[in-house]
Write a protein that holds these residues in place. Structure first.
Motif, PDB file in Angstrom:
ATOM      1  N   VAL A 274       0.823  -1.217   0.000  1.00 51.34           N
ATOM      2  CA  VAL A 274       0.000   0.000   0.000  1.00 51.34           C
ATOM      3  C   VAL A 274       0.852   1.260   0.000  1.00 51.34           C
ATOM      4  O   VAL A 274       0.378   2.334  -0.388  1.00 51.34           O
ATOM      5  CB  VAL A 274      -0.985   0.022   1.195  1.00 51.34           C
TER       6      VAL A 274
ATOM      7  N   LEU B 104       1.453   1.062  -8.562  1.00 54.28           N
ATOM      8  CA  LEU B 104       0.195   0.418  -8.163  1.00 54.28           C
ATOM      9  C   LEU B 104      -0.919   0.602  -9.202  1.00 54.28           C
ATOM     10  O   LEU B 104      -1.700  -0.312  -9.459  1.00 54.28           O
ATOM     11  CB  LEU B 104      -0.296   0.977  -6.825  1.00 54.28           C
TER      12      LEU B 104
ATOM     13  N   ARG C 127      -3.695   2.025  -8.926  1.00 55.55           N
ATOM     14  CA  ARG C 127      -5.039   1.879  -8.370  1.00 55.55           C
ATOM     15  C   ARG C 127      -5.012   2.372  -6.927  1.00 55.55           C
ATOM     16  O   ARG C 127      -3.944   2.497  -6.319  1.00 55.55           O
ATOM     17  CB  ARG C 127      -5.511   0.421  -8.405  1.00 55.55           C
ATOM     18  N   GLU C 128      -6.188   2.625  -6.370  1.00 57.63           N
ATOM     19  CA  GLU C 128      -6.287   3.013  -4.970  1.00 57.63           C
ATOM     20  C   GLU C 128      -6.160   1.763  -4.101  1.00 57.63           C
ATOM     21  O   GLU C 128      -6.795   0.743  -4.363  1.00 57.63           O
ATOM     22  CB  GLU C 128      -7.623   3.697  -4.700  1.00 57.63           C
ATOM     23  N   LEU C 129      -5.333   1.853  -3.069  1.00 54.34           N
ATOM     24  CA  LEU C 129      -5.122   0.725  -2.167  1.00 54.34           C
ATOM     25  C   LEU C 129      -4.721   1.271  -0.807  1.00 54.34           C
ATOM     26  O   LEU C 129      -3.840   2.127  -0.719  1.00 54.34           O
ATOM     27  CB  LEU C 129      -4.021  -0.192  -2.706  1.00 54.34           C
ATOM     28  N   ARG C 130      -5.381   0.804   0.248  1.00 52.96           N
ATOM     29  CA  ARG C 130      -5.040   1.265   1.597  1.00 52.96           C
ATOM     30  C   ARG C 130      -5.130   0.103   2.577  1.00 52.96           C
ATOM     31  O   ARG C 130      -5.737  -0.933   2.283  1.00 52.96           O
ATOM     32  CB  ARG C 130      -5.959   2.400   2.039  1.00 52.96           C
ATOM     33  N   GLN C 131      -4.521   0.296   3.744  1.00 51.65           N
ATOM     34  CA  GLN C 131      -4.549  -0.710   4.795  1.00 51.65           C
ATOM     35  C   GLN C 131      -5.367  -0.206   5.971  1.00 51.65           C
ATOM     36  O   GLN C 131      -5.280   0.967   6.350  1.00 51.65           O
ATOM     37  CB  GLN C 131      -3.133  -1.041   5.261  1.00 51.65           C
TER      38      GLN C 131
ATOM     39  N   HIS D 247     -15.889  -3.186  -2.575  1.00 46.86           N
ATOM     40  CA  HIS D 247     -14.452  -2.971  -2.672  1.00 46.86           C
ATOM     41  C   HIS D 247     -13.736  -4.319  -2.722  1.00 46.86           C
ATOM     42  O   HIS D 247     -14.241  -5.330  -2.221  1.00 46.86           O
ATOM     43  CB  HIS D 247     -13.921  -2.182  -1.467  1.00 46.86           C
TER      44      HIS D 247
ATOM     45  N   HIS E 291      -6.238  -5.157   3.397  1.00 44.49           N
ATOM     46  CA  HIS E 291      -6.057  -4.172   2.330  1.00 44.49           C
ATOM     47  C   HIS E 291      -7.381  -3.976   1.610  1.00 44.49           C
ATOM     48  O   HIS E 291      -8.076  -4.951   1.304  1.00 44.49           O
ATOM     49  CB  HIS E 291      -5.002  -4.644   1.328  1.00 44.49           C
TER      50      HIS E 291
ATOM     51  N   GLY F  11      -9.066  -2.050  -1.748  1.00 47.31           N
ATOM     52  CA  GLY F  11      -8.710  -1.408  -3.005  1.00 47.31           C
ATOM     53  C   GLY F  11      -9.901  -1.269  -3.924  1.00 47.31           C
ATOM     54  O   GLY F  11     -10.947  -1.897  -3.732  1.00 47.31           O
ATOM     55  N   GLU F  12      -9.722  -0.444  -4.932  1.00 44.55           N
ATOM     56  CA  GLU F  12     -10.760  -0.335  -5.952  1.00 44.55           C
ATOM     57  C   GLU F  12     -10.712  -1.579  -6.827  1.00 44.55           C
ATOM     58  O   GLU F  12      -9.633  -2.096  -7.137  1.00 44.55           O
ATOM     59  CB  GLU F  12     -10.558   0.916  -6.799  1.00 44.55           C
TER      60      GLU F  12
ATOM     61  N   GLU G 115       0.769  -7.765  -5.551  1.00 48.14           N
ATOM     62  CA  GLU G 115       1.006  -7.927  -4.121  1.00 48.14           C
ATOM     63  C   GLU G 115       2.398  -8.503  -3.908  1.00 48.14           C
ATOM     64  O   GLU G 115       3.092  -8.872  -4.860  1.00 48.14           O
ATOM     65  CB  GLU G 115      -0.049  -8.849  -3.496  1.00 48.14           C
TER      66      GLU G 115
END
Length: 272
Positions: free
Chosen positions: A76, A83, A85-89, A102, A136, A138-139, A221
């Motif tokens: 992330v 990436l 793309r949107e990705l968060r933890q 999501h 995680h 993500g979109e 990943e």
């Protein structure tokens, strides 16, 4: 002479790796239990493990080895150009309260299937998982091709497709024929990740990369080299990578890539 230590799980991957190790003249040991047998007398301190967490931590400890792997937020925190793309933890509890259609996956384990979820379907899939577990979010994107890269010392060692034209490879006897030009493209992109000045990584790990429809090549990943399927990767080269996937407990200077610590943080309450 190195030693390969495999778990009792008699998988195709472990069979392939054990056969390759024997052909190289390595010592091989398939454990049936949680203890290194008293009769095991390794020829030296070069160990390759093919084992899953958390059991591998105890096996490694018996041999004074620590298992290496990326921290939970490694992916992330990658630059956006890697990436695409949107990705968060976040925690599972936060995800359950806020997601709607999501993509969600566990940060370090396969505790539940990585998939696109809404609140109810995620609650159903994670009913037995601690709410403080790290995930995680993500979109959703469309991965057309995905490749596994075994990495050692920031170099791509061996590569294999595991999703091609949107189809997951499940039969080891019928891998798709991939043009050499695409393998070169995959290697070049993976190497650009490893060479990026803002990317740090352990001595050995698995880097999965793929092509997002309409966006281009991106990091899928990271995974632990000692617990990842090898697909059509060269098993002899995978074994060389596994040798770099652990460190001597007595001489390891930093805990940055100590995967037991990362696993404990991301998987509260999991000890078996």
């Amino acid at each position: 002479m190195p030693s390969l230590i495999c778990s009792s799980r008699y998988t195709i991957d472990s069979q392939i790796l054990r056969k390759a190790a024997q052909q190289l003249g390595w010592e091989t040991l398939r454990l049936d239990g949680k203890r290194i047998p008293d009769w095991f007398d390794p020829p030296d301190n070069d160990f390759a493990f093919f084992y899953t967490a958390p059991h591998v931590f105890d096996i490694g400890k018996q041999l004074n080895r620590k298992m290496l792997g990326c921290n939970p937020d490694w992916a992330v925190n990658l630059p956006q150009e890697l990436l695409r793309r949107e990705l968060r933890q976040t925690t599972l509890a936060d995800a359950l309260a806020n997601i709607q259609d999501h993509f969600v996956k566990h940060a370090v384990s396969k505790a539940f299937p990585a998939a696109v979820y809404n609140q109810q379907s995620l609650a159903d899939a994670t009913s037995s998982i601690h709410p403080s577990s790290l995930v995680h979010i993500g979109e959703p994107v469309n991965w057309t091709h995905e490749y596994r890269c075994f990495v050692a010392n920031r170099k791509v060692m061996t590569v294999s497709p595991y999703v091609y034209d949107g189809v997951i490879v499940t039969d080891y006897d019928s891998f798709p024929t991939v043009p050499d030009s695409e393998i070169s493209t995959v290697r070049a992109f993976a190497e650009s990740v490893l060479e990026h000045p803002n990317v740090d990584c352990p001595d050995a790990f698995v880097l999965d990369v793929g092509k997002i429809a309409g966006r281009g090549w991106a990091v899928v990943e990271c995974n632990e080299c000692w617990a990842s399927g090898i697909y059509a990767c060269d098993p002899a080269i995978v074994l060389q990578t596994l040798l770099c996937g652990n460190a001597d407990s007595a001489t390891m200077q930093s805990s940055t890539w100590d995967f037991a610590q990362h696993y404990s943080l991301a998987c509260p309450g999991i000890t078996e």
